[in-house]
Design a protein around this motif. Structure first.
Motif, mmCIF file in Angstrom:
data_model
loop_
_atom_site.group_PDB
_atom_site.id
_atom_site.type_symbol
_atom_site.label_atom_id
_atom_site.label_comp_id
_atom_site.label_asym_id
_atom_site.label_seq_id
_atom_site.Cartn_x
_atom_site.Cartn_y
_atom_site.Cartn_z
ATOM 1 N N VAL A 73 0.868 -1.172 0.000
ATOM 2 C CA VAL A 73 0.000 0.000 0.000
ATOM 3 C C VAL A 73 0.905 1.222 0.000
ATOM 4 C CG1 VAL A 73 -1.785 1.300 1.220
ATOM 5 C CG2 VAL A 73 -1.785 -1.208 1.338
ATOM 6 N N THR A 74 0.772 2.047 -1.023
ATOM 7 C CA THR A 74 1.487 3.320 -1.073
ATOM 8 C C THR A 74 0.429 4.411 -1.105
ATOM 9 O OG1 THR A 74 1.587 3.263 -3.479
ATOM 10 C CG2 THR A 74 3.476 2.343 -2.291
ATOM 11 N N PHE A 75 0.840 5.635 -0.835
ATOM 12 C CA PHE A 75 -0.155 6.703 -0.851
ATOM 13 C C PHE A 75 0.447 8.004 -1.347
ATOM 14 C CE2 PHE A 75 1.898 7.459 3.168
ATOM 15 C CZ PHE A 75 1.821 8.830 3.362
ATOM 16 N N THR A 76 -0.444 8.845 -1.840
ATOM 17 C CA THR A 76 -0.098 10.223 -2.207
ATOM 18 C C THR A 76 -1.116 11.136 -1.539
ATOM 19 O OG1 THR A 76 -1.430 10.083 -4.214
ATOM 20 C CG2 THR A 76 0.923 9.634 -4.440
ATOM 21 N N ALA A 77 -0.689 12.340 -1.219
ATOM 22 C CA ALA A 77 -1.570 13.323 -0.586
ATOM 23 C C ALA A 77 -1.819 14.457 -1.559
ATOM 24 C CB ALA A 77 -0.951 13.845 0.699
ATOM 25 N N THR A 78 -3.064 14.894 -1.631
ATOM 26 C CA THR A 78 -3.439 16.023 -2.457
ATOM 27 C C THR A 78 -3.974 17.105 -1.541
ATOM 28 O OG1 THR A 78 -4.070 14.504 -4.207
ATOM 29 C CG2 THR A 78 -4.842 16.766 -4.413
ATOM 30 N N ARG A 79 -3.322 18.250 -1.545
ATOM 31 C CA ARG A 79 -3.748 19.361 -0.663
ATOM 32 C C ARG A 79 -4.941 20.090 -1.245
ATOM 33 N NH1 ARG A 79 0.188 21.804 3.196
ATOM 34 N NH2 ARG A 79 -1.405 23.399 3.120
ATOM 35 N N ARG A 80 -5.827 20.462 -0.368
ATOM 36 C CA ARG A 80 -6.985 21.275 -0.738
ATOM 37 C C ARG A 80 -6.836 22.617 -0.037
ATOM 38 N NH1 ARG A 80 -12.386 17.646 -0.778
ATOM 39 N NH2 ARG A 80 -11.568 15.954 -2.027
ATOM 40 N N LEU A 81 -6.370 23.594 -0.742
ATOM 41 C CA LEU A 81 -6.078 24.892 -0.140
ATOM 42 C C LEU A 81 -7.328 25.696 0.202
ATOM 43 C CD1 LEU A 81 -3.056 25.906 -2.350
ATOM 44 C CD2 LEU A 81 -3.024 24.891 -0.074
ATOM 45 N N ARG A 82 -8.383 25.550 -0.549
ATOM 46 C CA ARG A 82 -9.574 26.371 -0.322
ATOM 47 C C ARG A 82 -10.582 25.725 0.628
ATOM 48 N NH1 ARG A 82 -10.017 30.571 -4.326
ATOM 49 N NH2 ARG A 82 -8.434 30.232 -5.896
ATOM 50 N N SER A 83 -10.354 24.511 1.021
ATOM 51 C CA SER A 83 -11.321 23.843 1.892
ATOM 52 C C SER A 83 -11.068 24.194 3.351
ATOM 53 C CB SER A 83 -11.254 22.333 1.693
ATOM 54 O OG SER A 83 -10.010 21.864 2.104
ATOM 55 N N SER A 84 -11.916 23.675 4.184
ATOM 56 C CA SER A 84 -11.784 23.974 5.612
ATOM 57 C C SER A 84 -10.460 23.424 6.139
ATOM 58 C CB SER A 84 -12.950 23.361 6.378
ATOM 59 O OG SER A 84 -12.818 21.964 6.420
ATOM 60 N N PRO A 85 -9.963 23.989 7.247
ATOM 61 C CA PRO A 85 -8.678 23.542 7.789
ATOM 62 C C PRO A 85 -8.672 22.073 8.198
ATOM 63 C CG PRO A 85 -9.458 25.536 8.910
ATOM 64 C CD PRO A 85 -10.527 25.095 7.983
ATOM 65 N N ARG A 86 -9.837 21.512 8.454
ATOM 66 C CA ARG A 86 -9.894 20.114 8.888
ATOM 67 C C ARG A 86 -9.670 19.154 7.720
ATOM 68 N NH1 ARG A 86 -14.966 18.865 12.070
ATOM 69 N NH2 ARG A 86 -13.606 17.418 13.164
ATOM 70 N N LEU A 87 -9.904 19.600 6.492
ATOM 71 C CA LEU A 87 -9.759 18.732 5.327
ATOM 72 C C LEU A 87 -8.681 19.266 4.392
ATOM 73 C CD1 LEU A 87 -13.522 18.102 4.500
ATOM 74 C CD2 LEU A 87 -11.962 16.564 5.674
ATOM 75 N N LEU A 88 -7.487 19.376 4.888
ATOM 76 C CA LEU A 88 -6.404 19.933 4.093
ATOM 77 C C LEU A 88 -5.891 18.986 3.021
ATOM 78 C CD1 LEU A 88 -4.305 21.838 6.763
ATOM 79 C CD2 LEU A 88 -5.846 22.776 5.047
ATOM 80 N N ALA A 89 -6.113 17.709 3.188
ATOM 81 C CA ALA A 89 -5.572 16.771 2.211
ATOM 82 C C ALA A 89 -6.516 15.599 2.012
ATOM 83 C CB ALA A 89 -4.212 16.268 2.665
ATOM 84 N N THR A 90 -6.465 15.076 0.808
ATOM 85 C CA THR A 90 -7.121 13.810 0.494
ATOM 86 C C THR A 90 -5.997 12.843 0.173
ATOM 87 O OG1 THR A 90 -9.068 14.890 -0.407
ATOM 88 C CG2 THR A 90 -8.685 12.625 -1.092
ATOM 89 N N TYR A 91 -6.085 11.645 0.677
ATOM 90 C CA TYR A 91 -5.039 10.650 0.477
ATOM 91 C C TYR A 91 -5.530 9.589 -0.500
ATOM 92 C CZ TYR A 91 -3.079 12.874 4.567
ATOM 93 O OH TYR A 91 -2.563 13.800 5.436
ATOM 94 N N THR A 92 -4.708 9.297 -1.488
ATOM 95 C CA THR A 92 -5.008 8.225 -2.429
ATOM 96 C C THR A 92 -4.107 7.049 -2.091
ATOM 97 O OG1 THR A 92 -5.612 9.795 -4.158
ATOM 98 C CG2 THR A 92 -5.096 7.540 -4.854
ATOM 99 N N TRP A 93 -4.741 5.958 -1.679
ATOM 100 C CA TRP A 93 -4.009 4.733 -1.362
ATOM 101 C C TRP A 93 -3.961 3.878 -2.632
ATOM 102 C CZ3 TRP A 93 -5.861 2.358 3.922
ATOM 103 C CH2 TRP A 93 -5.890 3.351 4.902
ATOM 104 N N SER A 94 -2.782 3.464 -3.032
ATOM 105 C CA SER A 94 -2.625 2.537 -4.157
ATOM 106 C C SER A 94 -2.293 1.166 -3.581
ATOM 107 C CB SER A 94 -1.515 3.002 -5.098
ATOM 108 O OG SER A 94 -1.862 4.248 -5.664
ATOM 109 N N VAL A 95 -3.181 0.216 -3.816
ATOM 110 C CA VAL A 95 -3.063 -1.123 -3.232
ATOM 111 C C VAL A 95 -2.742 -2.106 -4.346
ATOM 112 C CG1 VAL A 95 -4.259 -2.907 -1.893
ATOM 113 C CG2 VAL A 95 -4.818 -0.481 -1.525
ATOM 114 N N SER A 96 -1.782 -2.982 -4.107
ATOM 115 C CA SER A 96 -1.485 -4.027 -5.089
ATOM 116 C C SER A 96 -1.063 -5.300 -4.364
ATOM 117 C CB SER A 96 -0.395 -3.583 -6.069
ATOM 118 O OG SER A 96 0.812 -3.359 -5.401
ATOM 119 N N PHE A 97 -1.372 -6.426 -4.994
ATOM 120 C CA PHE A 97 -1.003 -7.724 -4.427
ATOM 121 C C PHE A 97 -1.183 -8.794 -5.488
ATOM 122 C CE2 PHE A 97 -5.436 -6.832 -3.374
ATOM 123 C CZ PHE A 97 -6.100 -7.973 -3.802
ATOM 124 N N LYS A 98 -0.644 -9.962 -5.198
ATOM 125 C CA LYS A 98 -0.867 -11.139 -6.029
ATOM 126 C C LYS A 98 -1.657 -12.130 -5.192
ATOM 127 C CE LYS A 98 3.047 -10.679 -9.070
ATOM 128 N NZ LYS A 98 4.365 -11.172 -9.423
#
Length: 163
Positions: free
Chosen positions: A64-89
């Motif tokens: 599981v890896t992740f990236t964060a996307t900042r939301r500058l105009r949103s409320s201070p509580r939701l500064l980032a959305t995290y995208t989890w990339s999941v892979s397995f066999k």
């Protein structure tokens, strides 16, 4: 003093299986309200296995890896959305990779899967169903020696009859 090693034992080993092994490579993304911790990753693996109906030992290379996307105009509580990339066999002894692939795709895209992950991790998640990817490969691990011997004996008999 030299280190000591244990002597080999005459313990019996299991015979190889004649069944085919299906290997399904799976990857998908999901957005979350938090970055994944090591504990989250382990819990996610357990939840996926449970939801898809497989034993955890069938999962290899779970990452599981992740990236964060900042939301500058949103409320201070939701500064980032995290995208989890999941892979397995996923490894399974089966005769139908199509059935396993379908089970994985249907399971990961269901709303009950998202609900189970949210409940297990205590975070809000949303699976991006457009990113669910599965690649299947079936291979036979074992060719019994007696089949080879019988095939060779038959070939020798046919060639010998021609002389």
């Amino acid at each position: 003093m030299l280190p000591t090693t244990s002597l080999p034992t005459m313990a019996p080993t299991m015979l190889p299986s004649v069944a085919e092994t299906a290997t399904i490579a799976v990857s998908f993304d999901m957005s979350s309200s938090a970055a994944p911790t090591e504990s989250d990753k382990a819990t996610l693996k357990t939840t996926i296995a449970s939801e898809l109906g497989f034993d955890e030992s069938a999962f290899k290379g779970f990452t599981v890896t992740f990236t964060a996307t900042r939301r500058l105009r949103s409320s201070p509580r939701l500064l980032a959305t995290y995208t989890w990339s999941v892979s397995f066999k996923l490894f399974s002894t089966t005769s139908s990779t199509t059935q396993i692939t379908s089970t994985v795709e249907d399971g990961l895209s269901s709303s009950s899967f998202e609900e189970s992950v949210e409940s297990a991790l205590s975070v809000t998640v949303s699976v991006d169903t457009s990113t669910i990817a599965t690649v299947s490969l079936t291979r036979s691990h074992f060719c019994p020696l007696y089949l080879l011997q019988n095939s060779f004996a038959g070939l020798v008999k046919v060639v010998g009859d021609r002389e």
